[in-house]
Design a protein around this motif. Structure first.
Motif, PDB file in Angstrom:
ATOM      1  N   GLU A 128       0.817  -1.215   0.000  1.00 14.54           N
ATOM      2  CA  GLU A 128       0.000   0.000   0.000  1.00 14.54           C
ATOM      3  C   GLU A 128       0.855   1.272   0.000  1.00 14.54           C
ATOM      4  OE1 GLU A 128      -3.555   1.419  -0.690  1.00 14.54           O
ATOM      5  OE2 GLU A 128      -3.420  -0.701  -0.104  1.00 14.54           O
ATOM      6  N   GLU A 129       1.862   1.272   0.877  1.00 12.17           N
ATOM      7  CA  GLU A 129       2.670   2.498   1.019  1.00 12.17           C
ATOM      8  C   GLU A 129       3.541   2.767  -0.207  1.00 12.17           C
ATOM      9  OE1 GLU A 129       3.233  -0.283   2.885  1.00 12.17           O
ATOM     10  OE2 GLU A 129       5.394  -0.651   3.064  1.00 12.17           O
ATOM     11  N   LYS A 133       0.714   8.019  -4.968  1.00  7.37           N
ATOM     12  CA  LYS A 133      -0.528   8.735  -4.668  1.00  7.37           C
ATOM     13  C   LYS A 133      -0.819   9.713  -5.804  1.00  7.37           C
ATOM     14  CE  LYS A 133      -0.844   7.291  -0.211  1.00  7.37           C
ATOM     15  NZ  LYS A 133       0.237   6.329  -0.375  1.00  7.37           N
ATOM     16  N   LYS A 134      -2.068   9.766  -6.134  1.00  6.09           N
ATOM     17  CA  LYS A 134      -2.451  10.733  -7.158  1.00  6.09           C
ATOM     18  C   LYS A 134      -2.805  12.051  -6.473  1.00  6.09           C
ATOM     19  CE  LYS A 134      -3.827   7.985 -11.051  1.00  6.09           C
ATOM     20  NZ  LYS A 134      -4.698   6.826 -11.085  1.00  6.09           N
TER      21      LYS A 134
END
Lengths: 140, 135
Positions: A128-129, A133-134
């Protein structure tokens, strides 16, 4: 009017990838050549398939470390009756180890492997990390 | 018997086109086979990974035993192909079977990507052991 219509075909795409540019993503790399693998990818995950006929799921071992997965195991010789004699022996036996690197950190807890009809399918979700990120750009 | 530390090798051989062309677009492979004979049977083992049991057909016509396996492949949804080292495809191979096989009792089993055909030998074909006497 004649249109040269060529629908998208999985067979053709595999051929194309194999012939010309075997490693589209240089990032997916591996060392030895057994078993051969196909890798499907998207932003969040990769799906590795390999043909391992004659093995059971207990003969296969998977090890995941950060951005690599190691697939190892052994194909044992068939147990044949003592009085039997071979006419032909084309199938090969032995041990194998193959390490495949993916271009991201793998979420080890979410790795899934399914083995059916002599084909293993391994899903390697990206941690996940590690997923970019958008960020929405707003106009003032 | 294979040596203990032998490493696996890749072997996948494509079918050579003969007089007729295939109607299916995907390639076709010759499955690797082991064949052994016991007193009772001839056993054929064929590596055919990736096919479903119901997509395998085994036929016998005029002493030719033919094996076909069809793959049903779909694109994994939302994925694109990043690395292709092997090709998927159908399997086809045929063998000439002698009259010494009980052709009505051939058995086929598929497990873990391997098709096992058991061909029982006809009664008269089973080896007759003739004791050799001295003198």
């Amino acid at each position: 009017m004649y249109l040269n219509y060529r629908p998208l075909s999985i067979w053709r795409e595999i051929d194309r990838l194999q012939r010309g540019m075997e490693r589209v993503f240089d990032n997916y790399s591996s060392d030895r050549n057994y078993p051969l693998v196909n890798v499907w990818a998207n932003e969040k995950s990769a799906l590795i398939t390999a043909e391992l006929p004659g093995l059971t799921k207990d003969d296969i071992e998977l090890n995941v470390l950060e951005n690599t997965i190691t697939l190892s195991g052994e194909r044992k010789t068939d147990v044949i009756p003592e009085d039997a004699k071979y006419h032909r022996q084309e199938r090969s036996y032995g041990s194998f180890t193959r390490t495949i690197r993916v271009p991201y950190k793998i979420d080890v807890d979410k790795v899934e492997a399914v083995f059916a009809n002599g084909v293993i399918k391994i899903t390697l979700p990206r941690a996940e990390e590690d997923i970019p990120k958008k960020i929405k750009v707003e106009i003032n | 018997m294979a040596a203990k530390n032998k490493e696996m090798e890749v072997q996948k051989q494509e079918t050579i086109q003969k007089e007729s062309e295939r109607t299916r677009e995907c390639p076709s492979f010759v499955p690797q086979a082991d064949i052994y004979e016991t007193d009772e049977n001839i056993v054929v083992l064929l590596d055919m990974p990736g096919v479903e049991k119901d997509n395998i057909s085994v036929g016998l016509e005029k002493n030719i035993l033919s094996v076909n396996g069809y793959v049903d492949l779909e694109y994994p949804e939302d994925y694109s192909l990043a690395l292709a080292e092997y090709r998927y495809g159908d399997y086809e191979r045929s063998f000439r079977v002698s009259d010494r096989v009980e052709q009505d009792n051939i058995e086929a089993r598929y497990k873990d990507g391997v098709l096992r055909l058991t061909l029982p030998k006809a009664e008269e074909a089973k080896e007759r052991k003739i004791p050799v006497k001295i003198g």
